[in-house]
Design an enzyme around this catalytic site. Structure first.
Site, PDB file in Angstrom:
ATOM      1  N   PRO A 105       0.822  -1.216   0.000  1.00 61.20           N
ATOM      2  CA  PRO A 105       0.000   0.000   0.000  1.00 61.20           C
ATOM      3  C   PRO A 105       0.850   1.257   0.000  1.00 61.20           C
ATOM      4  O   PRO A 105       1.895   1.325   0.657  1.00 61.20           O
ATOM      5  CB  PRO A 105      -0.815  -0.134   1.292  1.00 61.20           C
ATOM      6  CG  PRO A 105      -0.938  -1.606   1.487  1.00 61.20           C
ATOM      7  CD  PRO A 105       0.376  -2.175   1.013  1.00 61.20           C
ATOM      8  N   CYS A 106       0.378   2.273  -0.728  1.00 57.60           N
ATOM      9  CA  CYS A 106       1.231   3.429  -1.019  1.00 57.60           C
ATOM     10  C   CYS A 106       0.960   4.641  -0.157  1.00 57.60           C
ATOM     11  O   CYS A 106       1.654   5.649  -0.279  1.00 57.60           O
ATOM     12  CB  CYS A 106       1.036   3.831  -2.484  1.00 57.60           C
ATOM     13  SG  CYS A 106      -0.659   4.388  -2.869  1.00 57.60           S
TER      14      CYS A 106
END
Length: 445
Positions: A105-106
């Protein structure tokens, strides 16, 4: 460069294998499967995103399917849970998986949010590396936001800057893998969206292999024109080229089938080559065209904003301070689409983008078009969420925004397939090369 070819068909099980970690709704999986890779399973913890995965890749009538193992429940999983509950099963996969794909996840890396080196979600990079160490796939394919390549600022007066995660990841992987990386702008590959993203490809080091990856991203760019021409898609796809068949002025509305009290866009058919490619054989109205309920005064405000942005040439960029003050807006990220250019990006917040000609925000389907999801691909779960749940849930708008554009993923899969064939001394199989409607050029509209 060797000519790109499909390695198999949707039903083929003879192609190279992959696992999709942090899979989201499955944009990367879809592209890889279209390129002939065989998905073993996907790891995704959010129930909304996993429902979308299940609907599109595990349902009996799915066009593309994972070869899901019996030992793994068909339910949401975190990487941590998988490592803790199935260490022996994962170890048994060592040397049997060709590719581990995906990207942690960014949110902790994104320059669009609050970048924090100590964001707990950043620790998922370590879990990703653990998974690689255990499975030891032949290849690694990773995607993330551009902020993944930026250093973090120091915390406090005596704090030290934290080096970027991309460099640390490459350093760790280089112990066992040859590694290359690049920034790719989606619009250069027929995706109607600018969206620069970080991509990393790694191949397991082998004394018997002379295969190098130095030219991988050059090969990818070289292959793009032929890849798009086979689909009748121009190199540059604008917002209007992608969305004009979904305009309300053309289609009108009808009751939304999955949301009581909401209207949805009706559908009369595609107009452009890109739209025909995205239809991909689907008959009837696509899903996920639910319209937001804008109050009349909000619609009037949107109409004025759209007209002003057109007259002042401020399309695809944030509203100026003067514009925000004029309309009493505190939100800074609002942009009006330029009909003659690709969209700037897709975000998880539906009110970040306004339509180029109609006083409204975009639907999930319109965002999905800008990401090159085919119209038959349906999204499940909540449409939106808010407040503290933004960091806990992945509703439909967020699923689309977080995904790797499937068309770019397919080209990545085909290019990586060439490396796989050379690496494993595979010759092109005689399996069908699935020349479906998407692969055949169509006449200009």
């Amino acid at each position: 460069m060797e000519k790109l070819r499909h390695m198999g068909s949707p039903a083929s099980v003879s192609g190279p294998t992959f696992i999709d970690a942090f899979a989201g709704c499955g944009g990367l999986s879809l592209g890889l499967m279209r390129a002939g890779w065989v998905g073993q399973f996907a790891i995704e913890k959010d129930p909304n995103a996993f429902e979308t995965l299940h609907s599109n890749f595990l349902a009996p009538d799915a066009r593309f399917s994972y070869r899901w193992p019996e030992w793994l429940d068909r339910s949401p999983w975190t990487v941590e849970q998988l490592l803790e509950q199935h260490p022996t099963r994962l170890l048994q996969l060592r040397g049997k998986i060709d590719l581990l794909a995906g990207g942690p996840p960014c949110q902790g890396f994104s320059s669009a949010g609050r970048r924090r080196a100590v964001d707990p979600r950043n620790g998922l990079v370590e879990r990703y590396l653990e998974l690689i160490d255990i499975i030891r796939p032949k290849f690694v394919l990773m995607e993330n936001v551009l902020g993944f390549t930026y250093d973090f600022k120091a915390n406090g007066k005596n704090g030290k800057p934290v080096s970027n995660f991309a460099g640390r990841l490459k350093e760790r992987l280089s112990q066992n893998y040859e590694v290359v990386s690049s920034t790719l702008r989606a619009s250069e590959f027929g995706v109607p969206q600018q969206r620069p993203r970080f991509f990393l490809v790694a191949v397991l080091k082998s004394d018997s292999s002379s295969e190098k990856l130095e030219t991988f991203f050059d090969d990818l760019r070289t292959a793009a024109p032929e890849f798009l021409a086979a689909r009748g898609i121009p190199r540059k796809v604008t917002a209007r080229t992608a969305l004009s068949d979904l305009e309300l002025a053309r289609n009108g509305t009808e009751p939304c089938s999955d949301s009581n009290g909401y209207d949805a866009i009706s559908y009369k058919g595609p107009k452009t080559n890109f739209q025909k490619a995205m239809r991909d054989g689907l008959e009837g109205r696509p899903t996920d065209t639910r319209l937001a309920k804008h109050r009349p005064d909000i619609e009037r405000r949107f109409k004025k904003i759209i007209a002003l942005c057109h007259s002042q040439g401020r399309l695809n960029v944030q509203l100026s301070k003067a514009m925000r003050e004029r309309f009493g807006l505190k939100k800074m990220a609002i942009r009006v689409l330029d009909p003659n250019e690709p969209a700037p990006t897709i975000t998880s917040l539906p009110d970040d983008l306004l339509h180029y000609s109609e006083p409204r925000t975009l639907t999930v389907r319109e965002n999905a078009r800008l990401q090159t999801f085919p119209d038959w691909f349906s999204f499940k779960g909540k449409y939106t969420t808010g407040g503290k749940m933004r960091i806990r849930e992945v509703p439909r708008f967020t699923q689309v925004a977080n995904a790797v554009p499937p068309m770019l993923a397919e080209l990545l899969g085909q290019t990586l397939g060439l490396v796989w064939r050379r690496q494993t001394n595979q010759t092109h199989r005689s399996a069908p090369n699935f020349q479906r409607d998407l692969d055949r050029p169509v006449k200009a509209a």
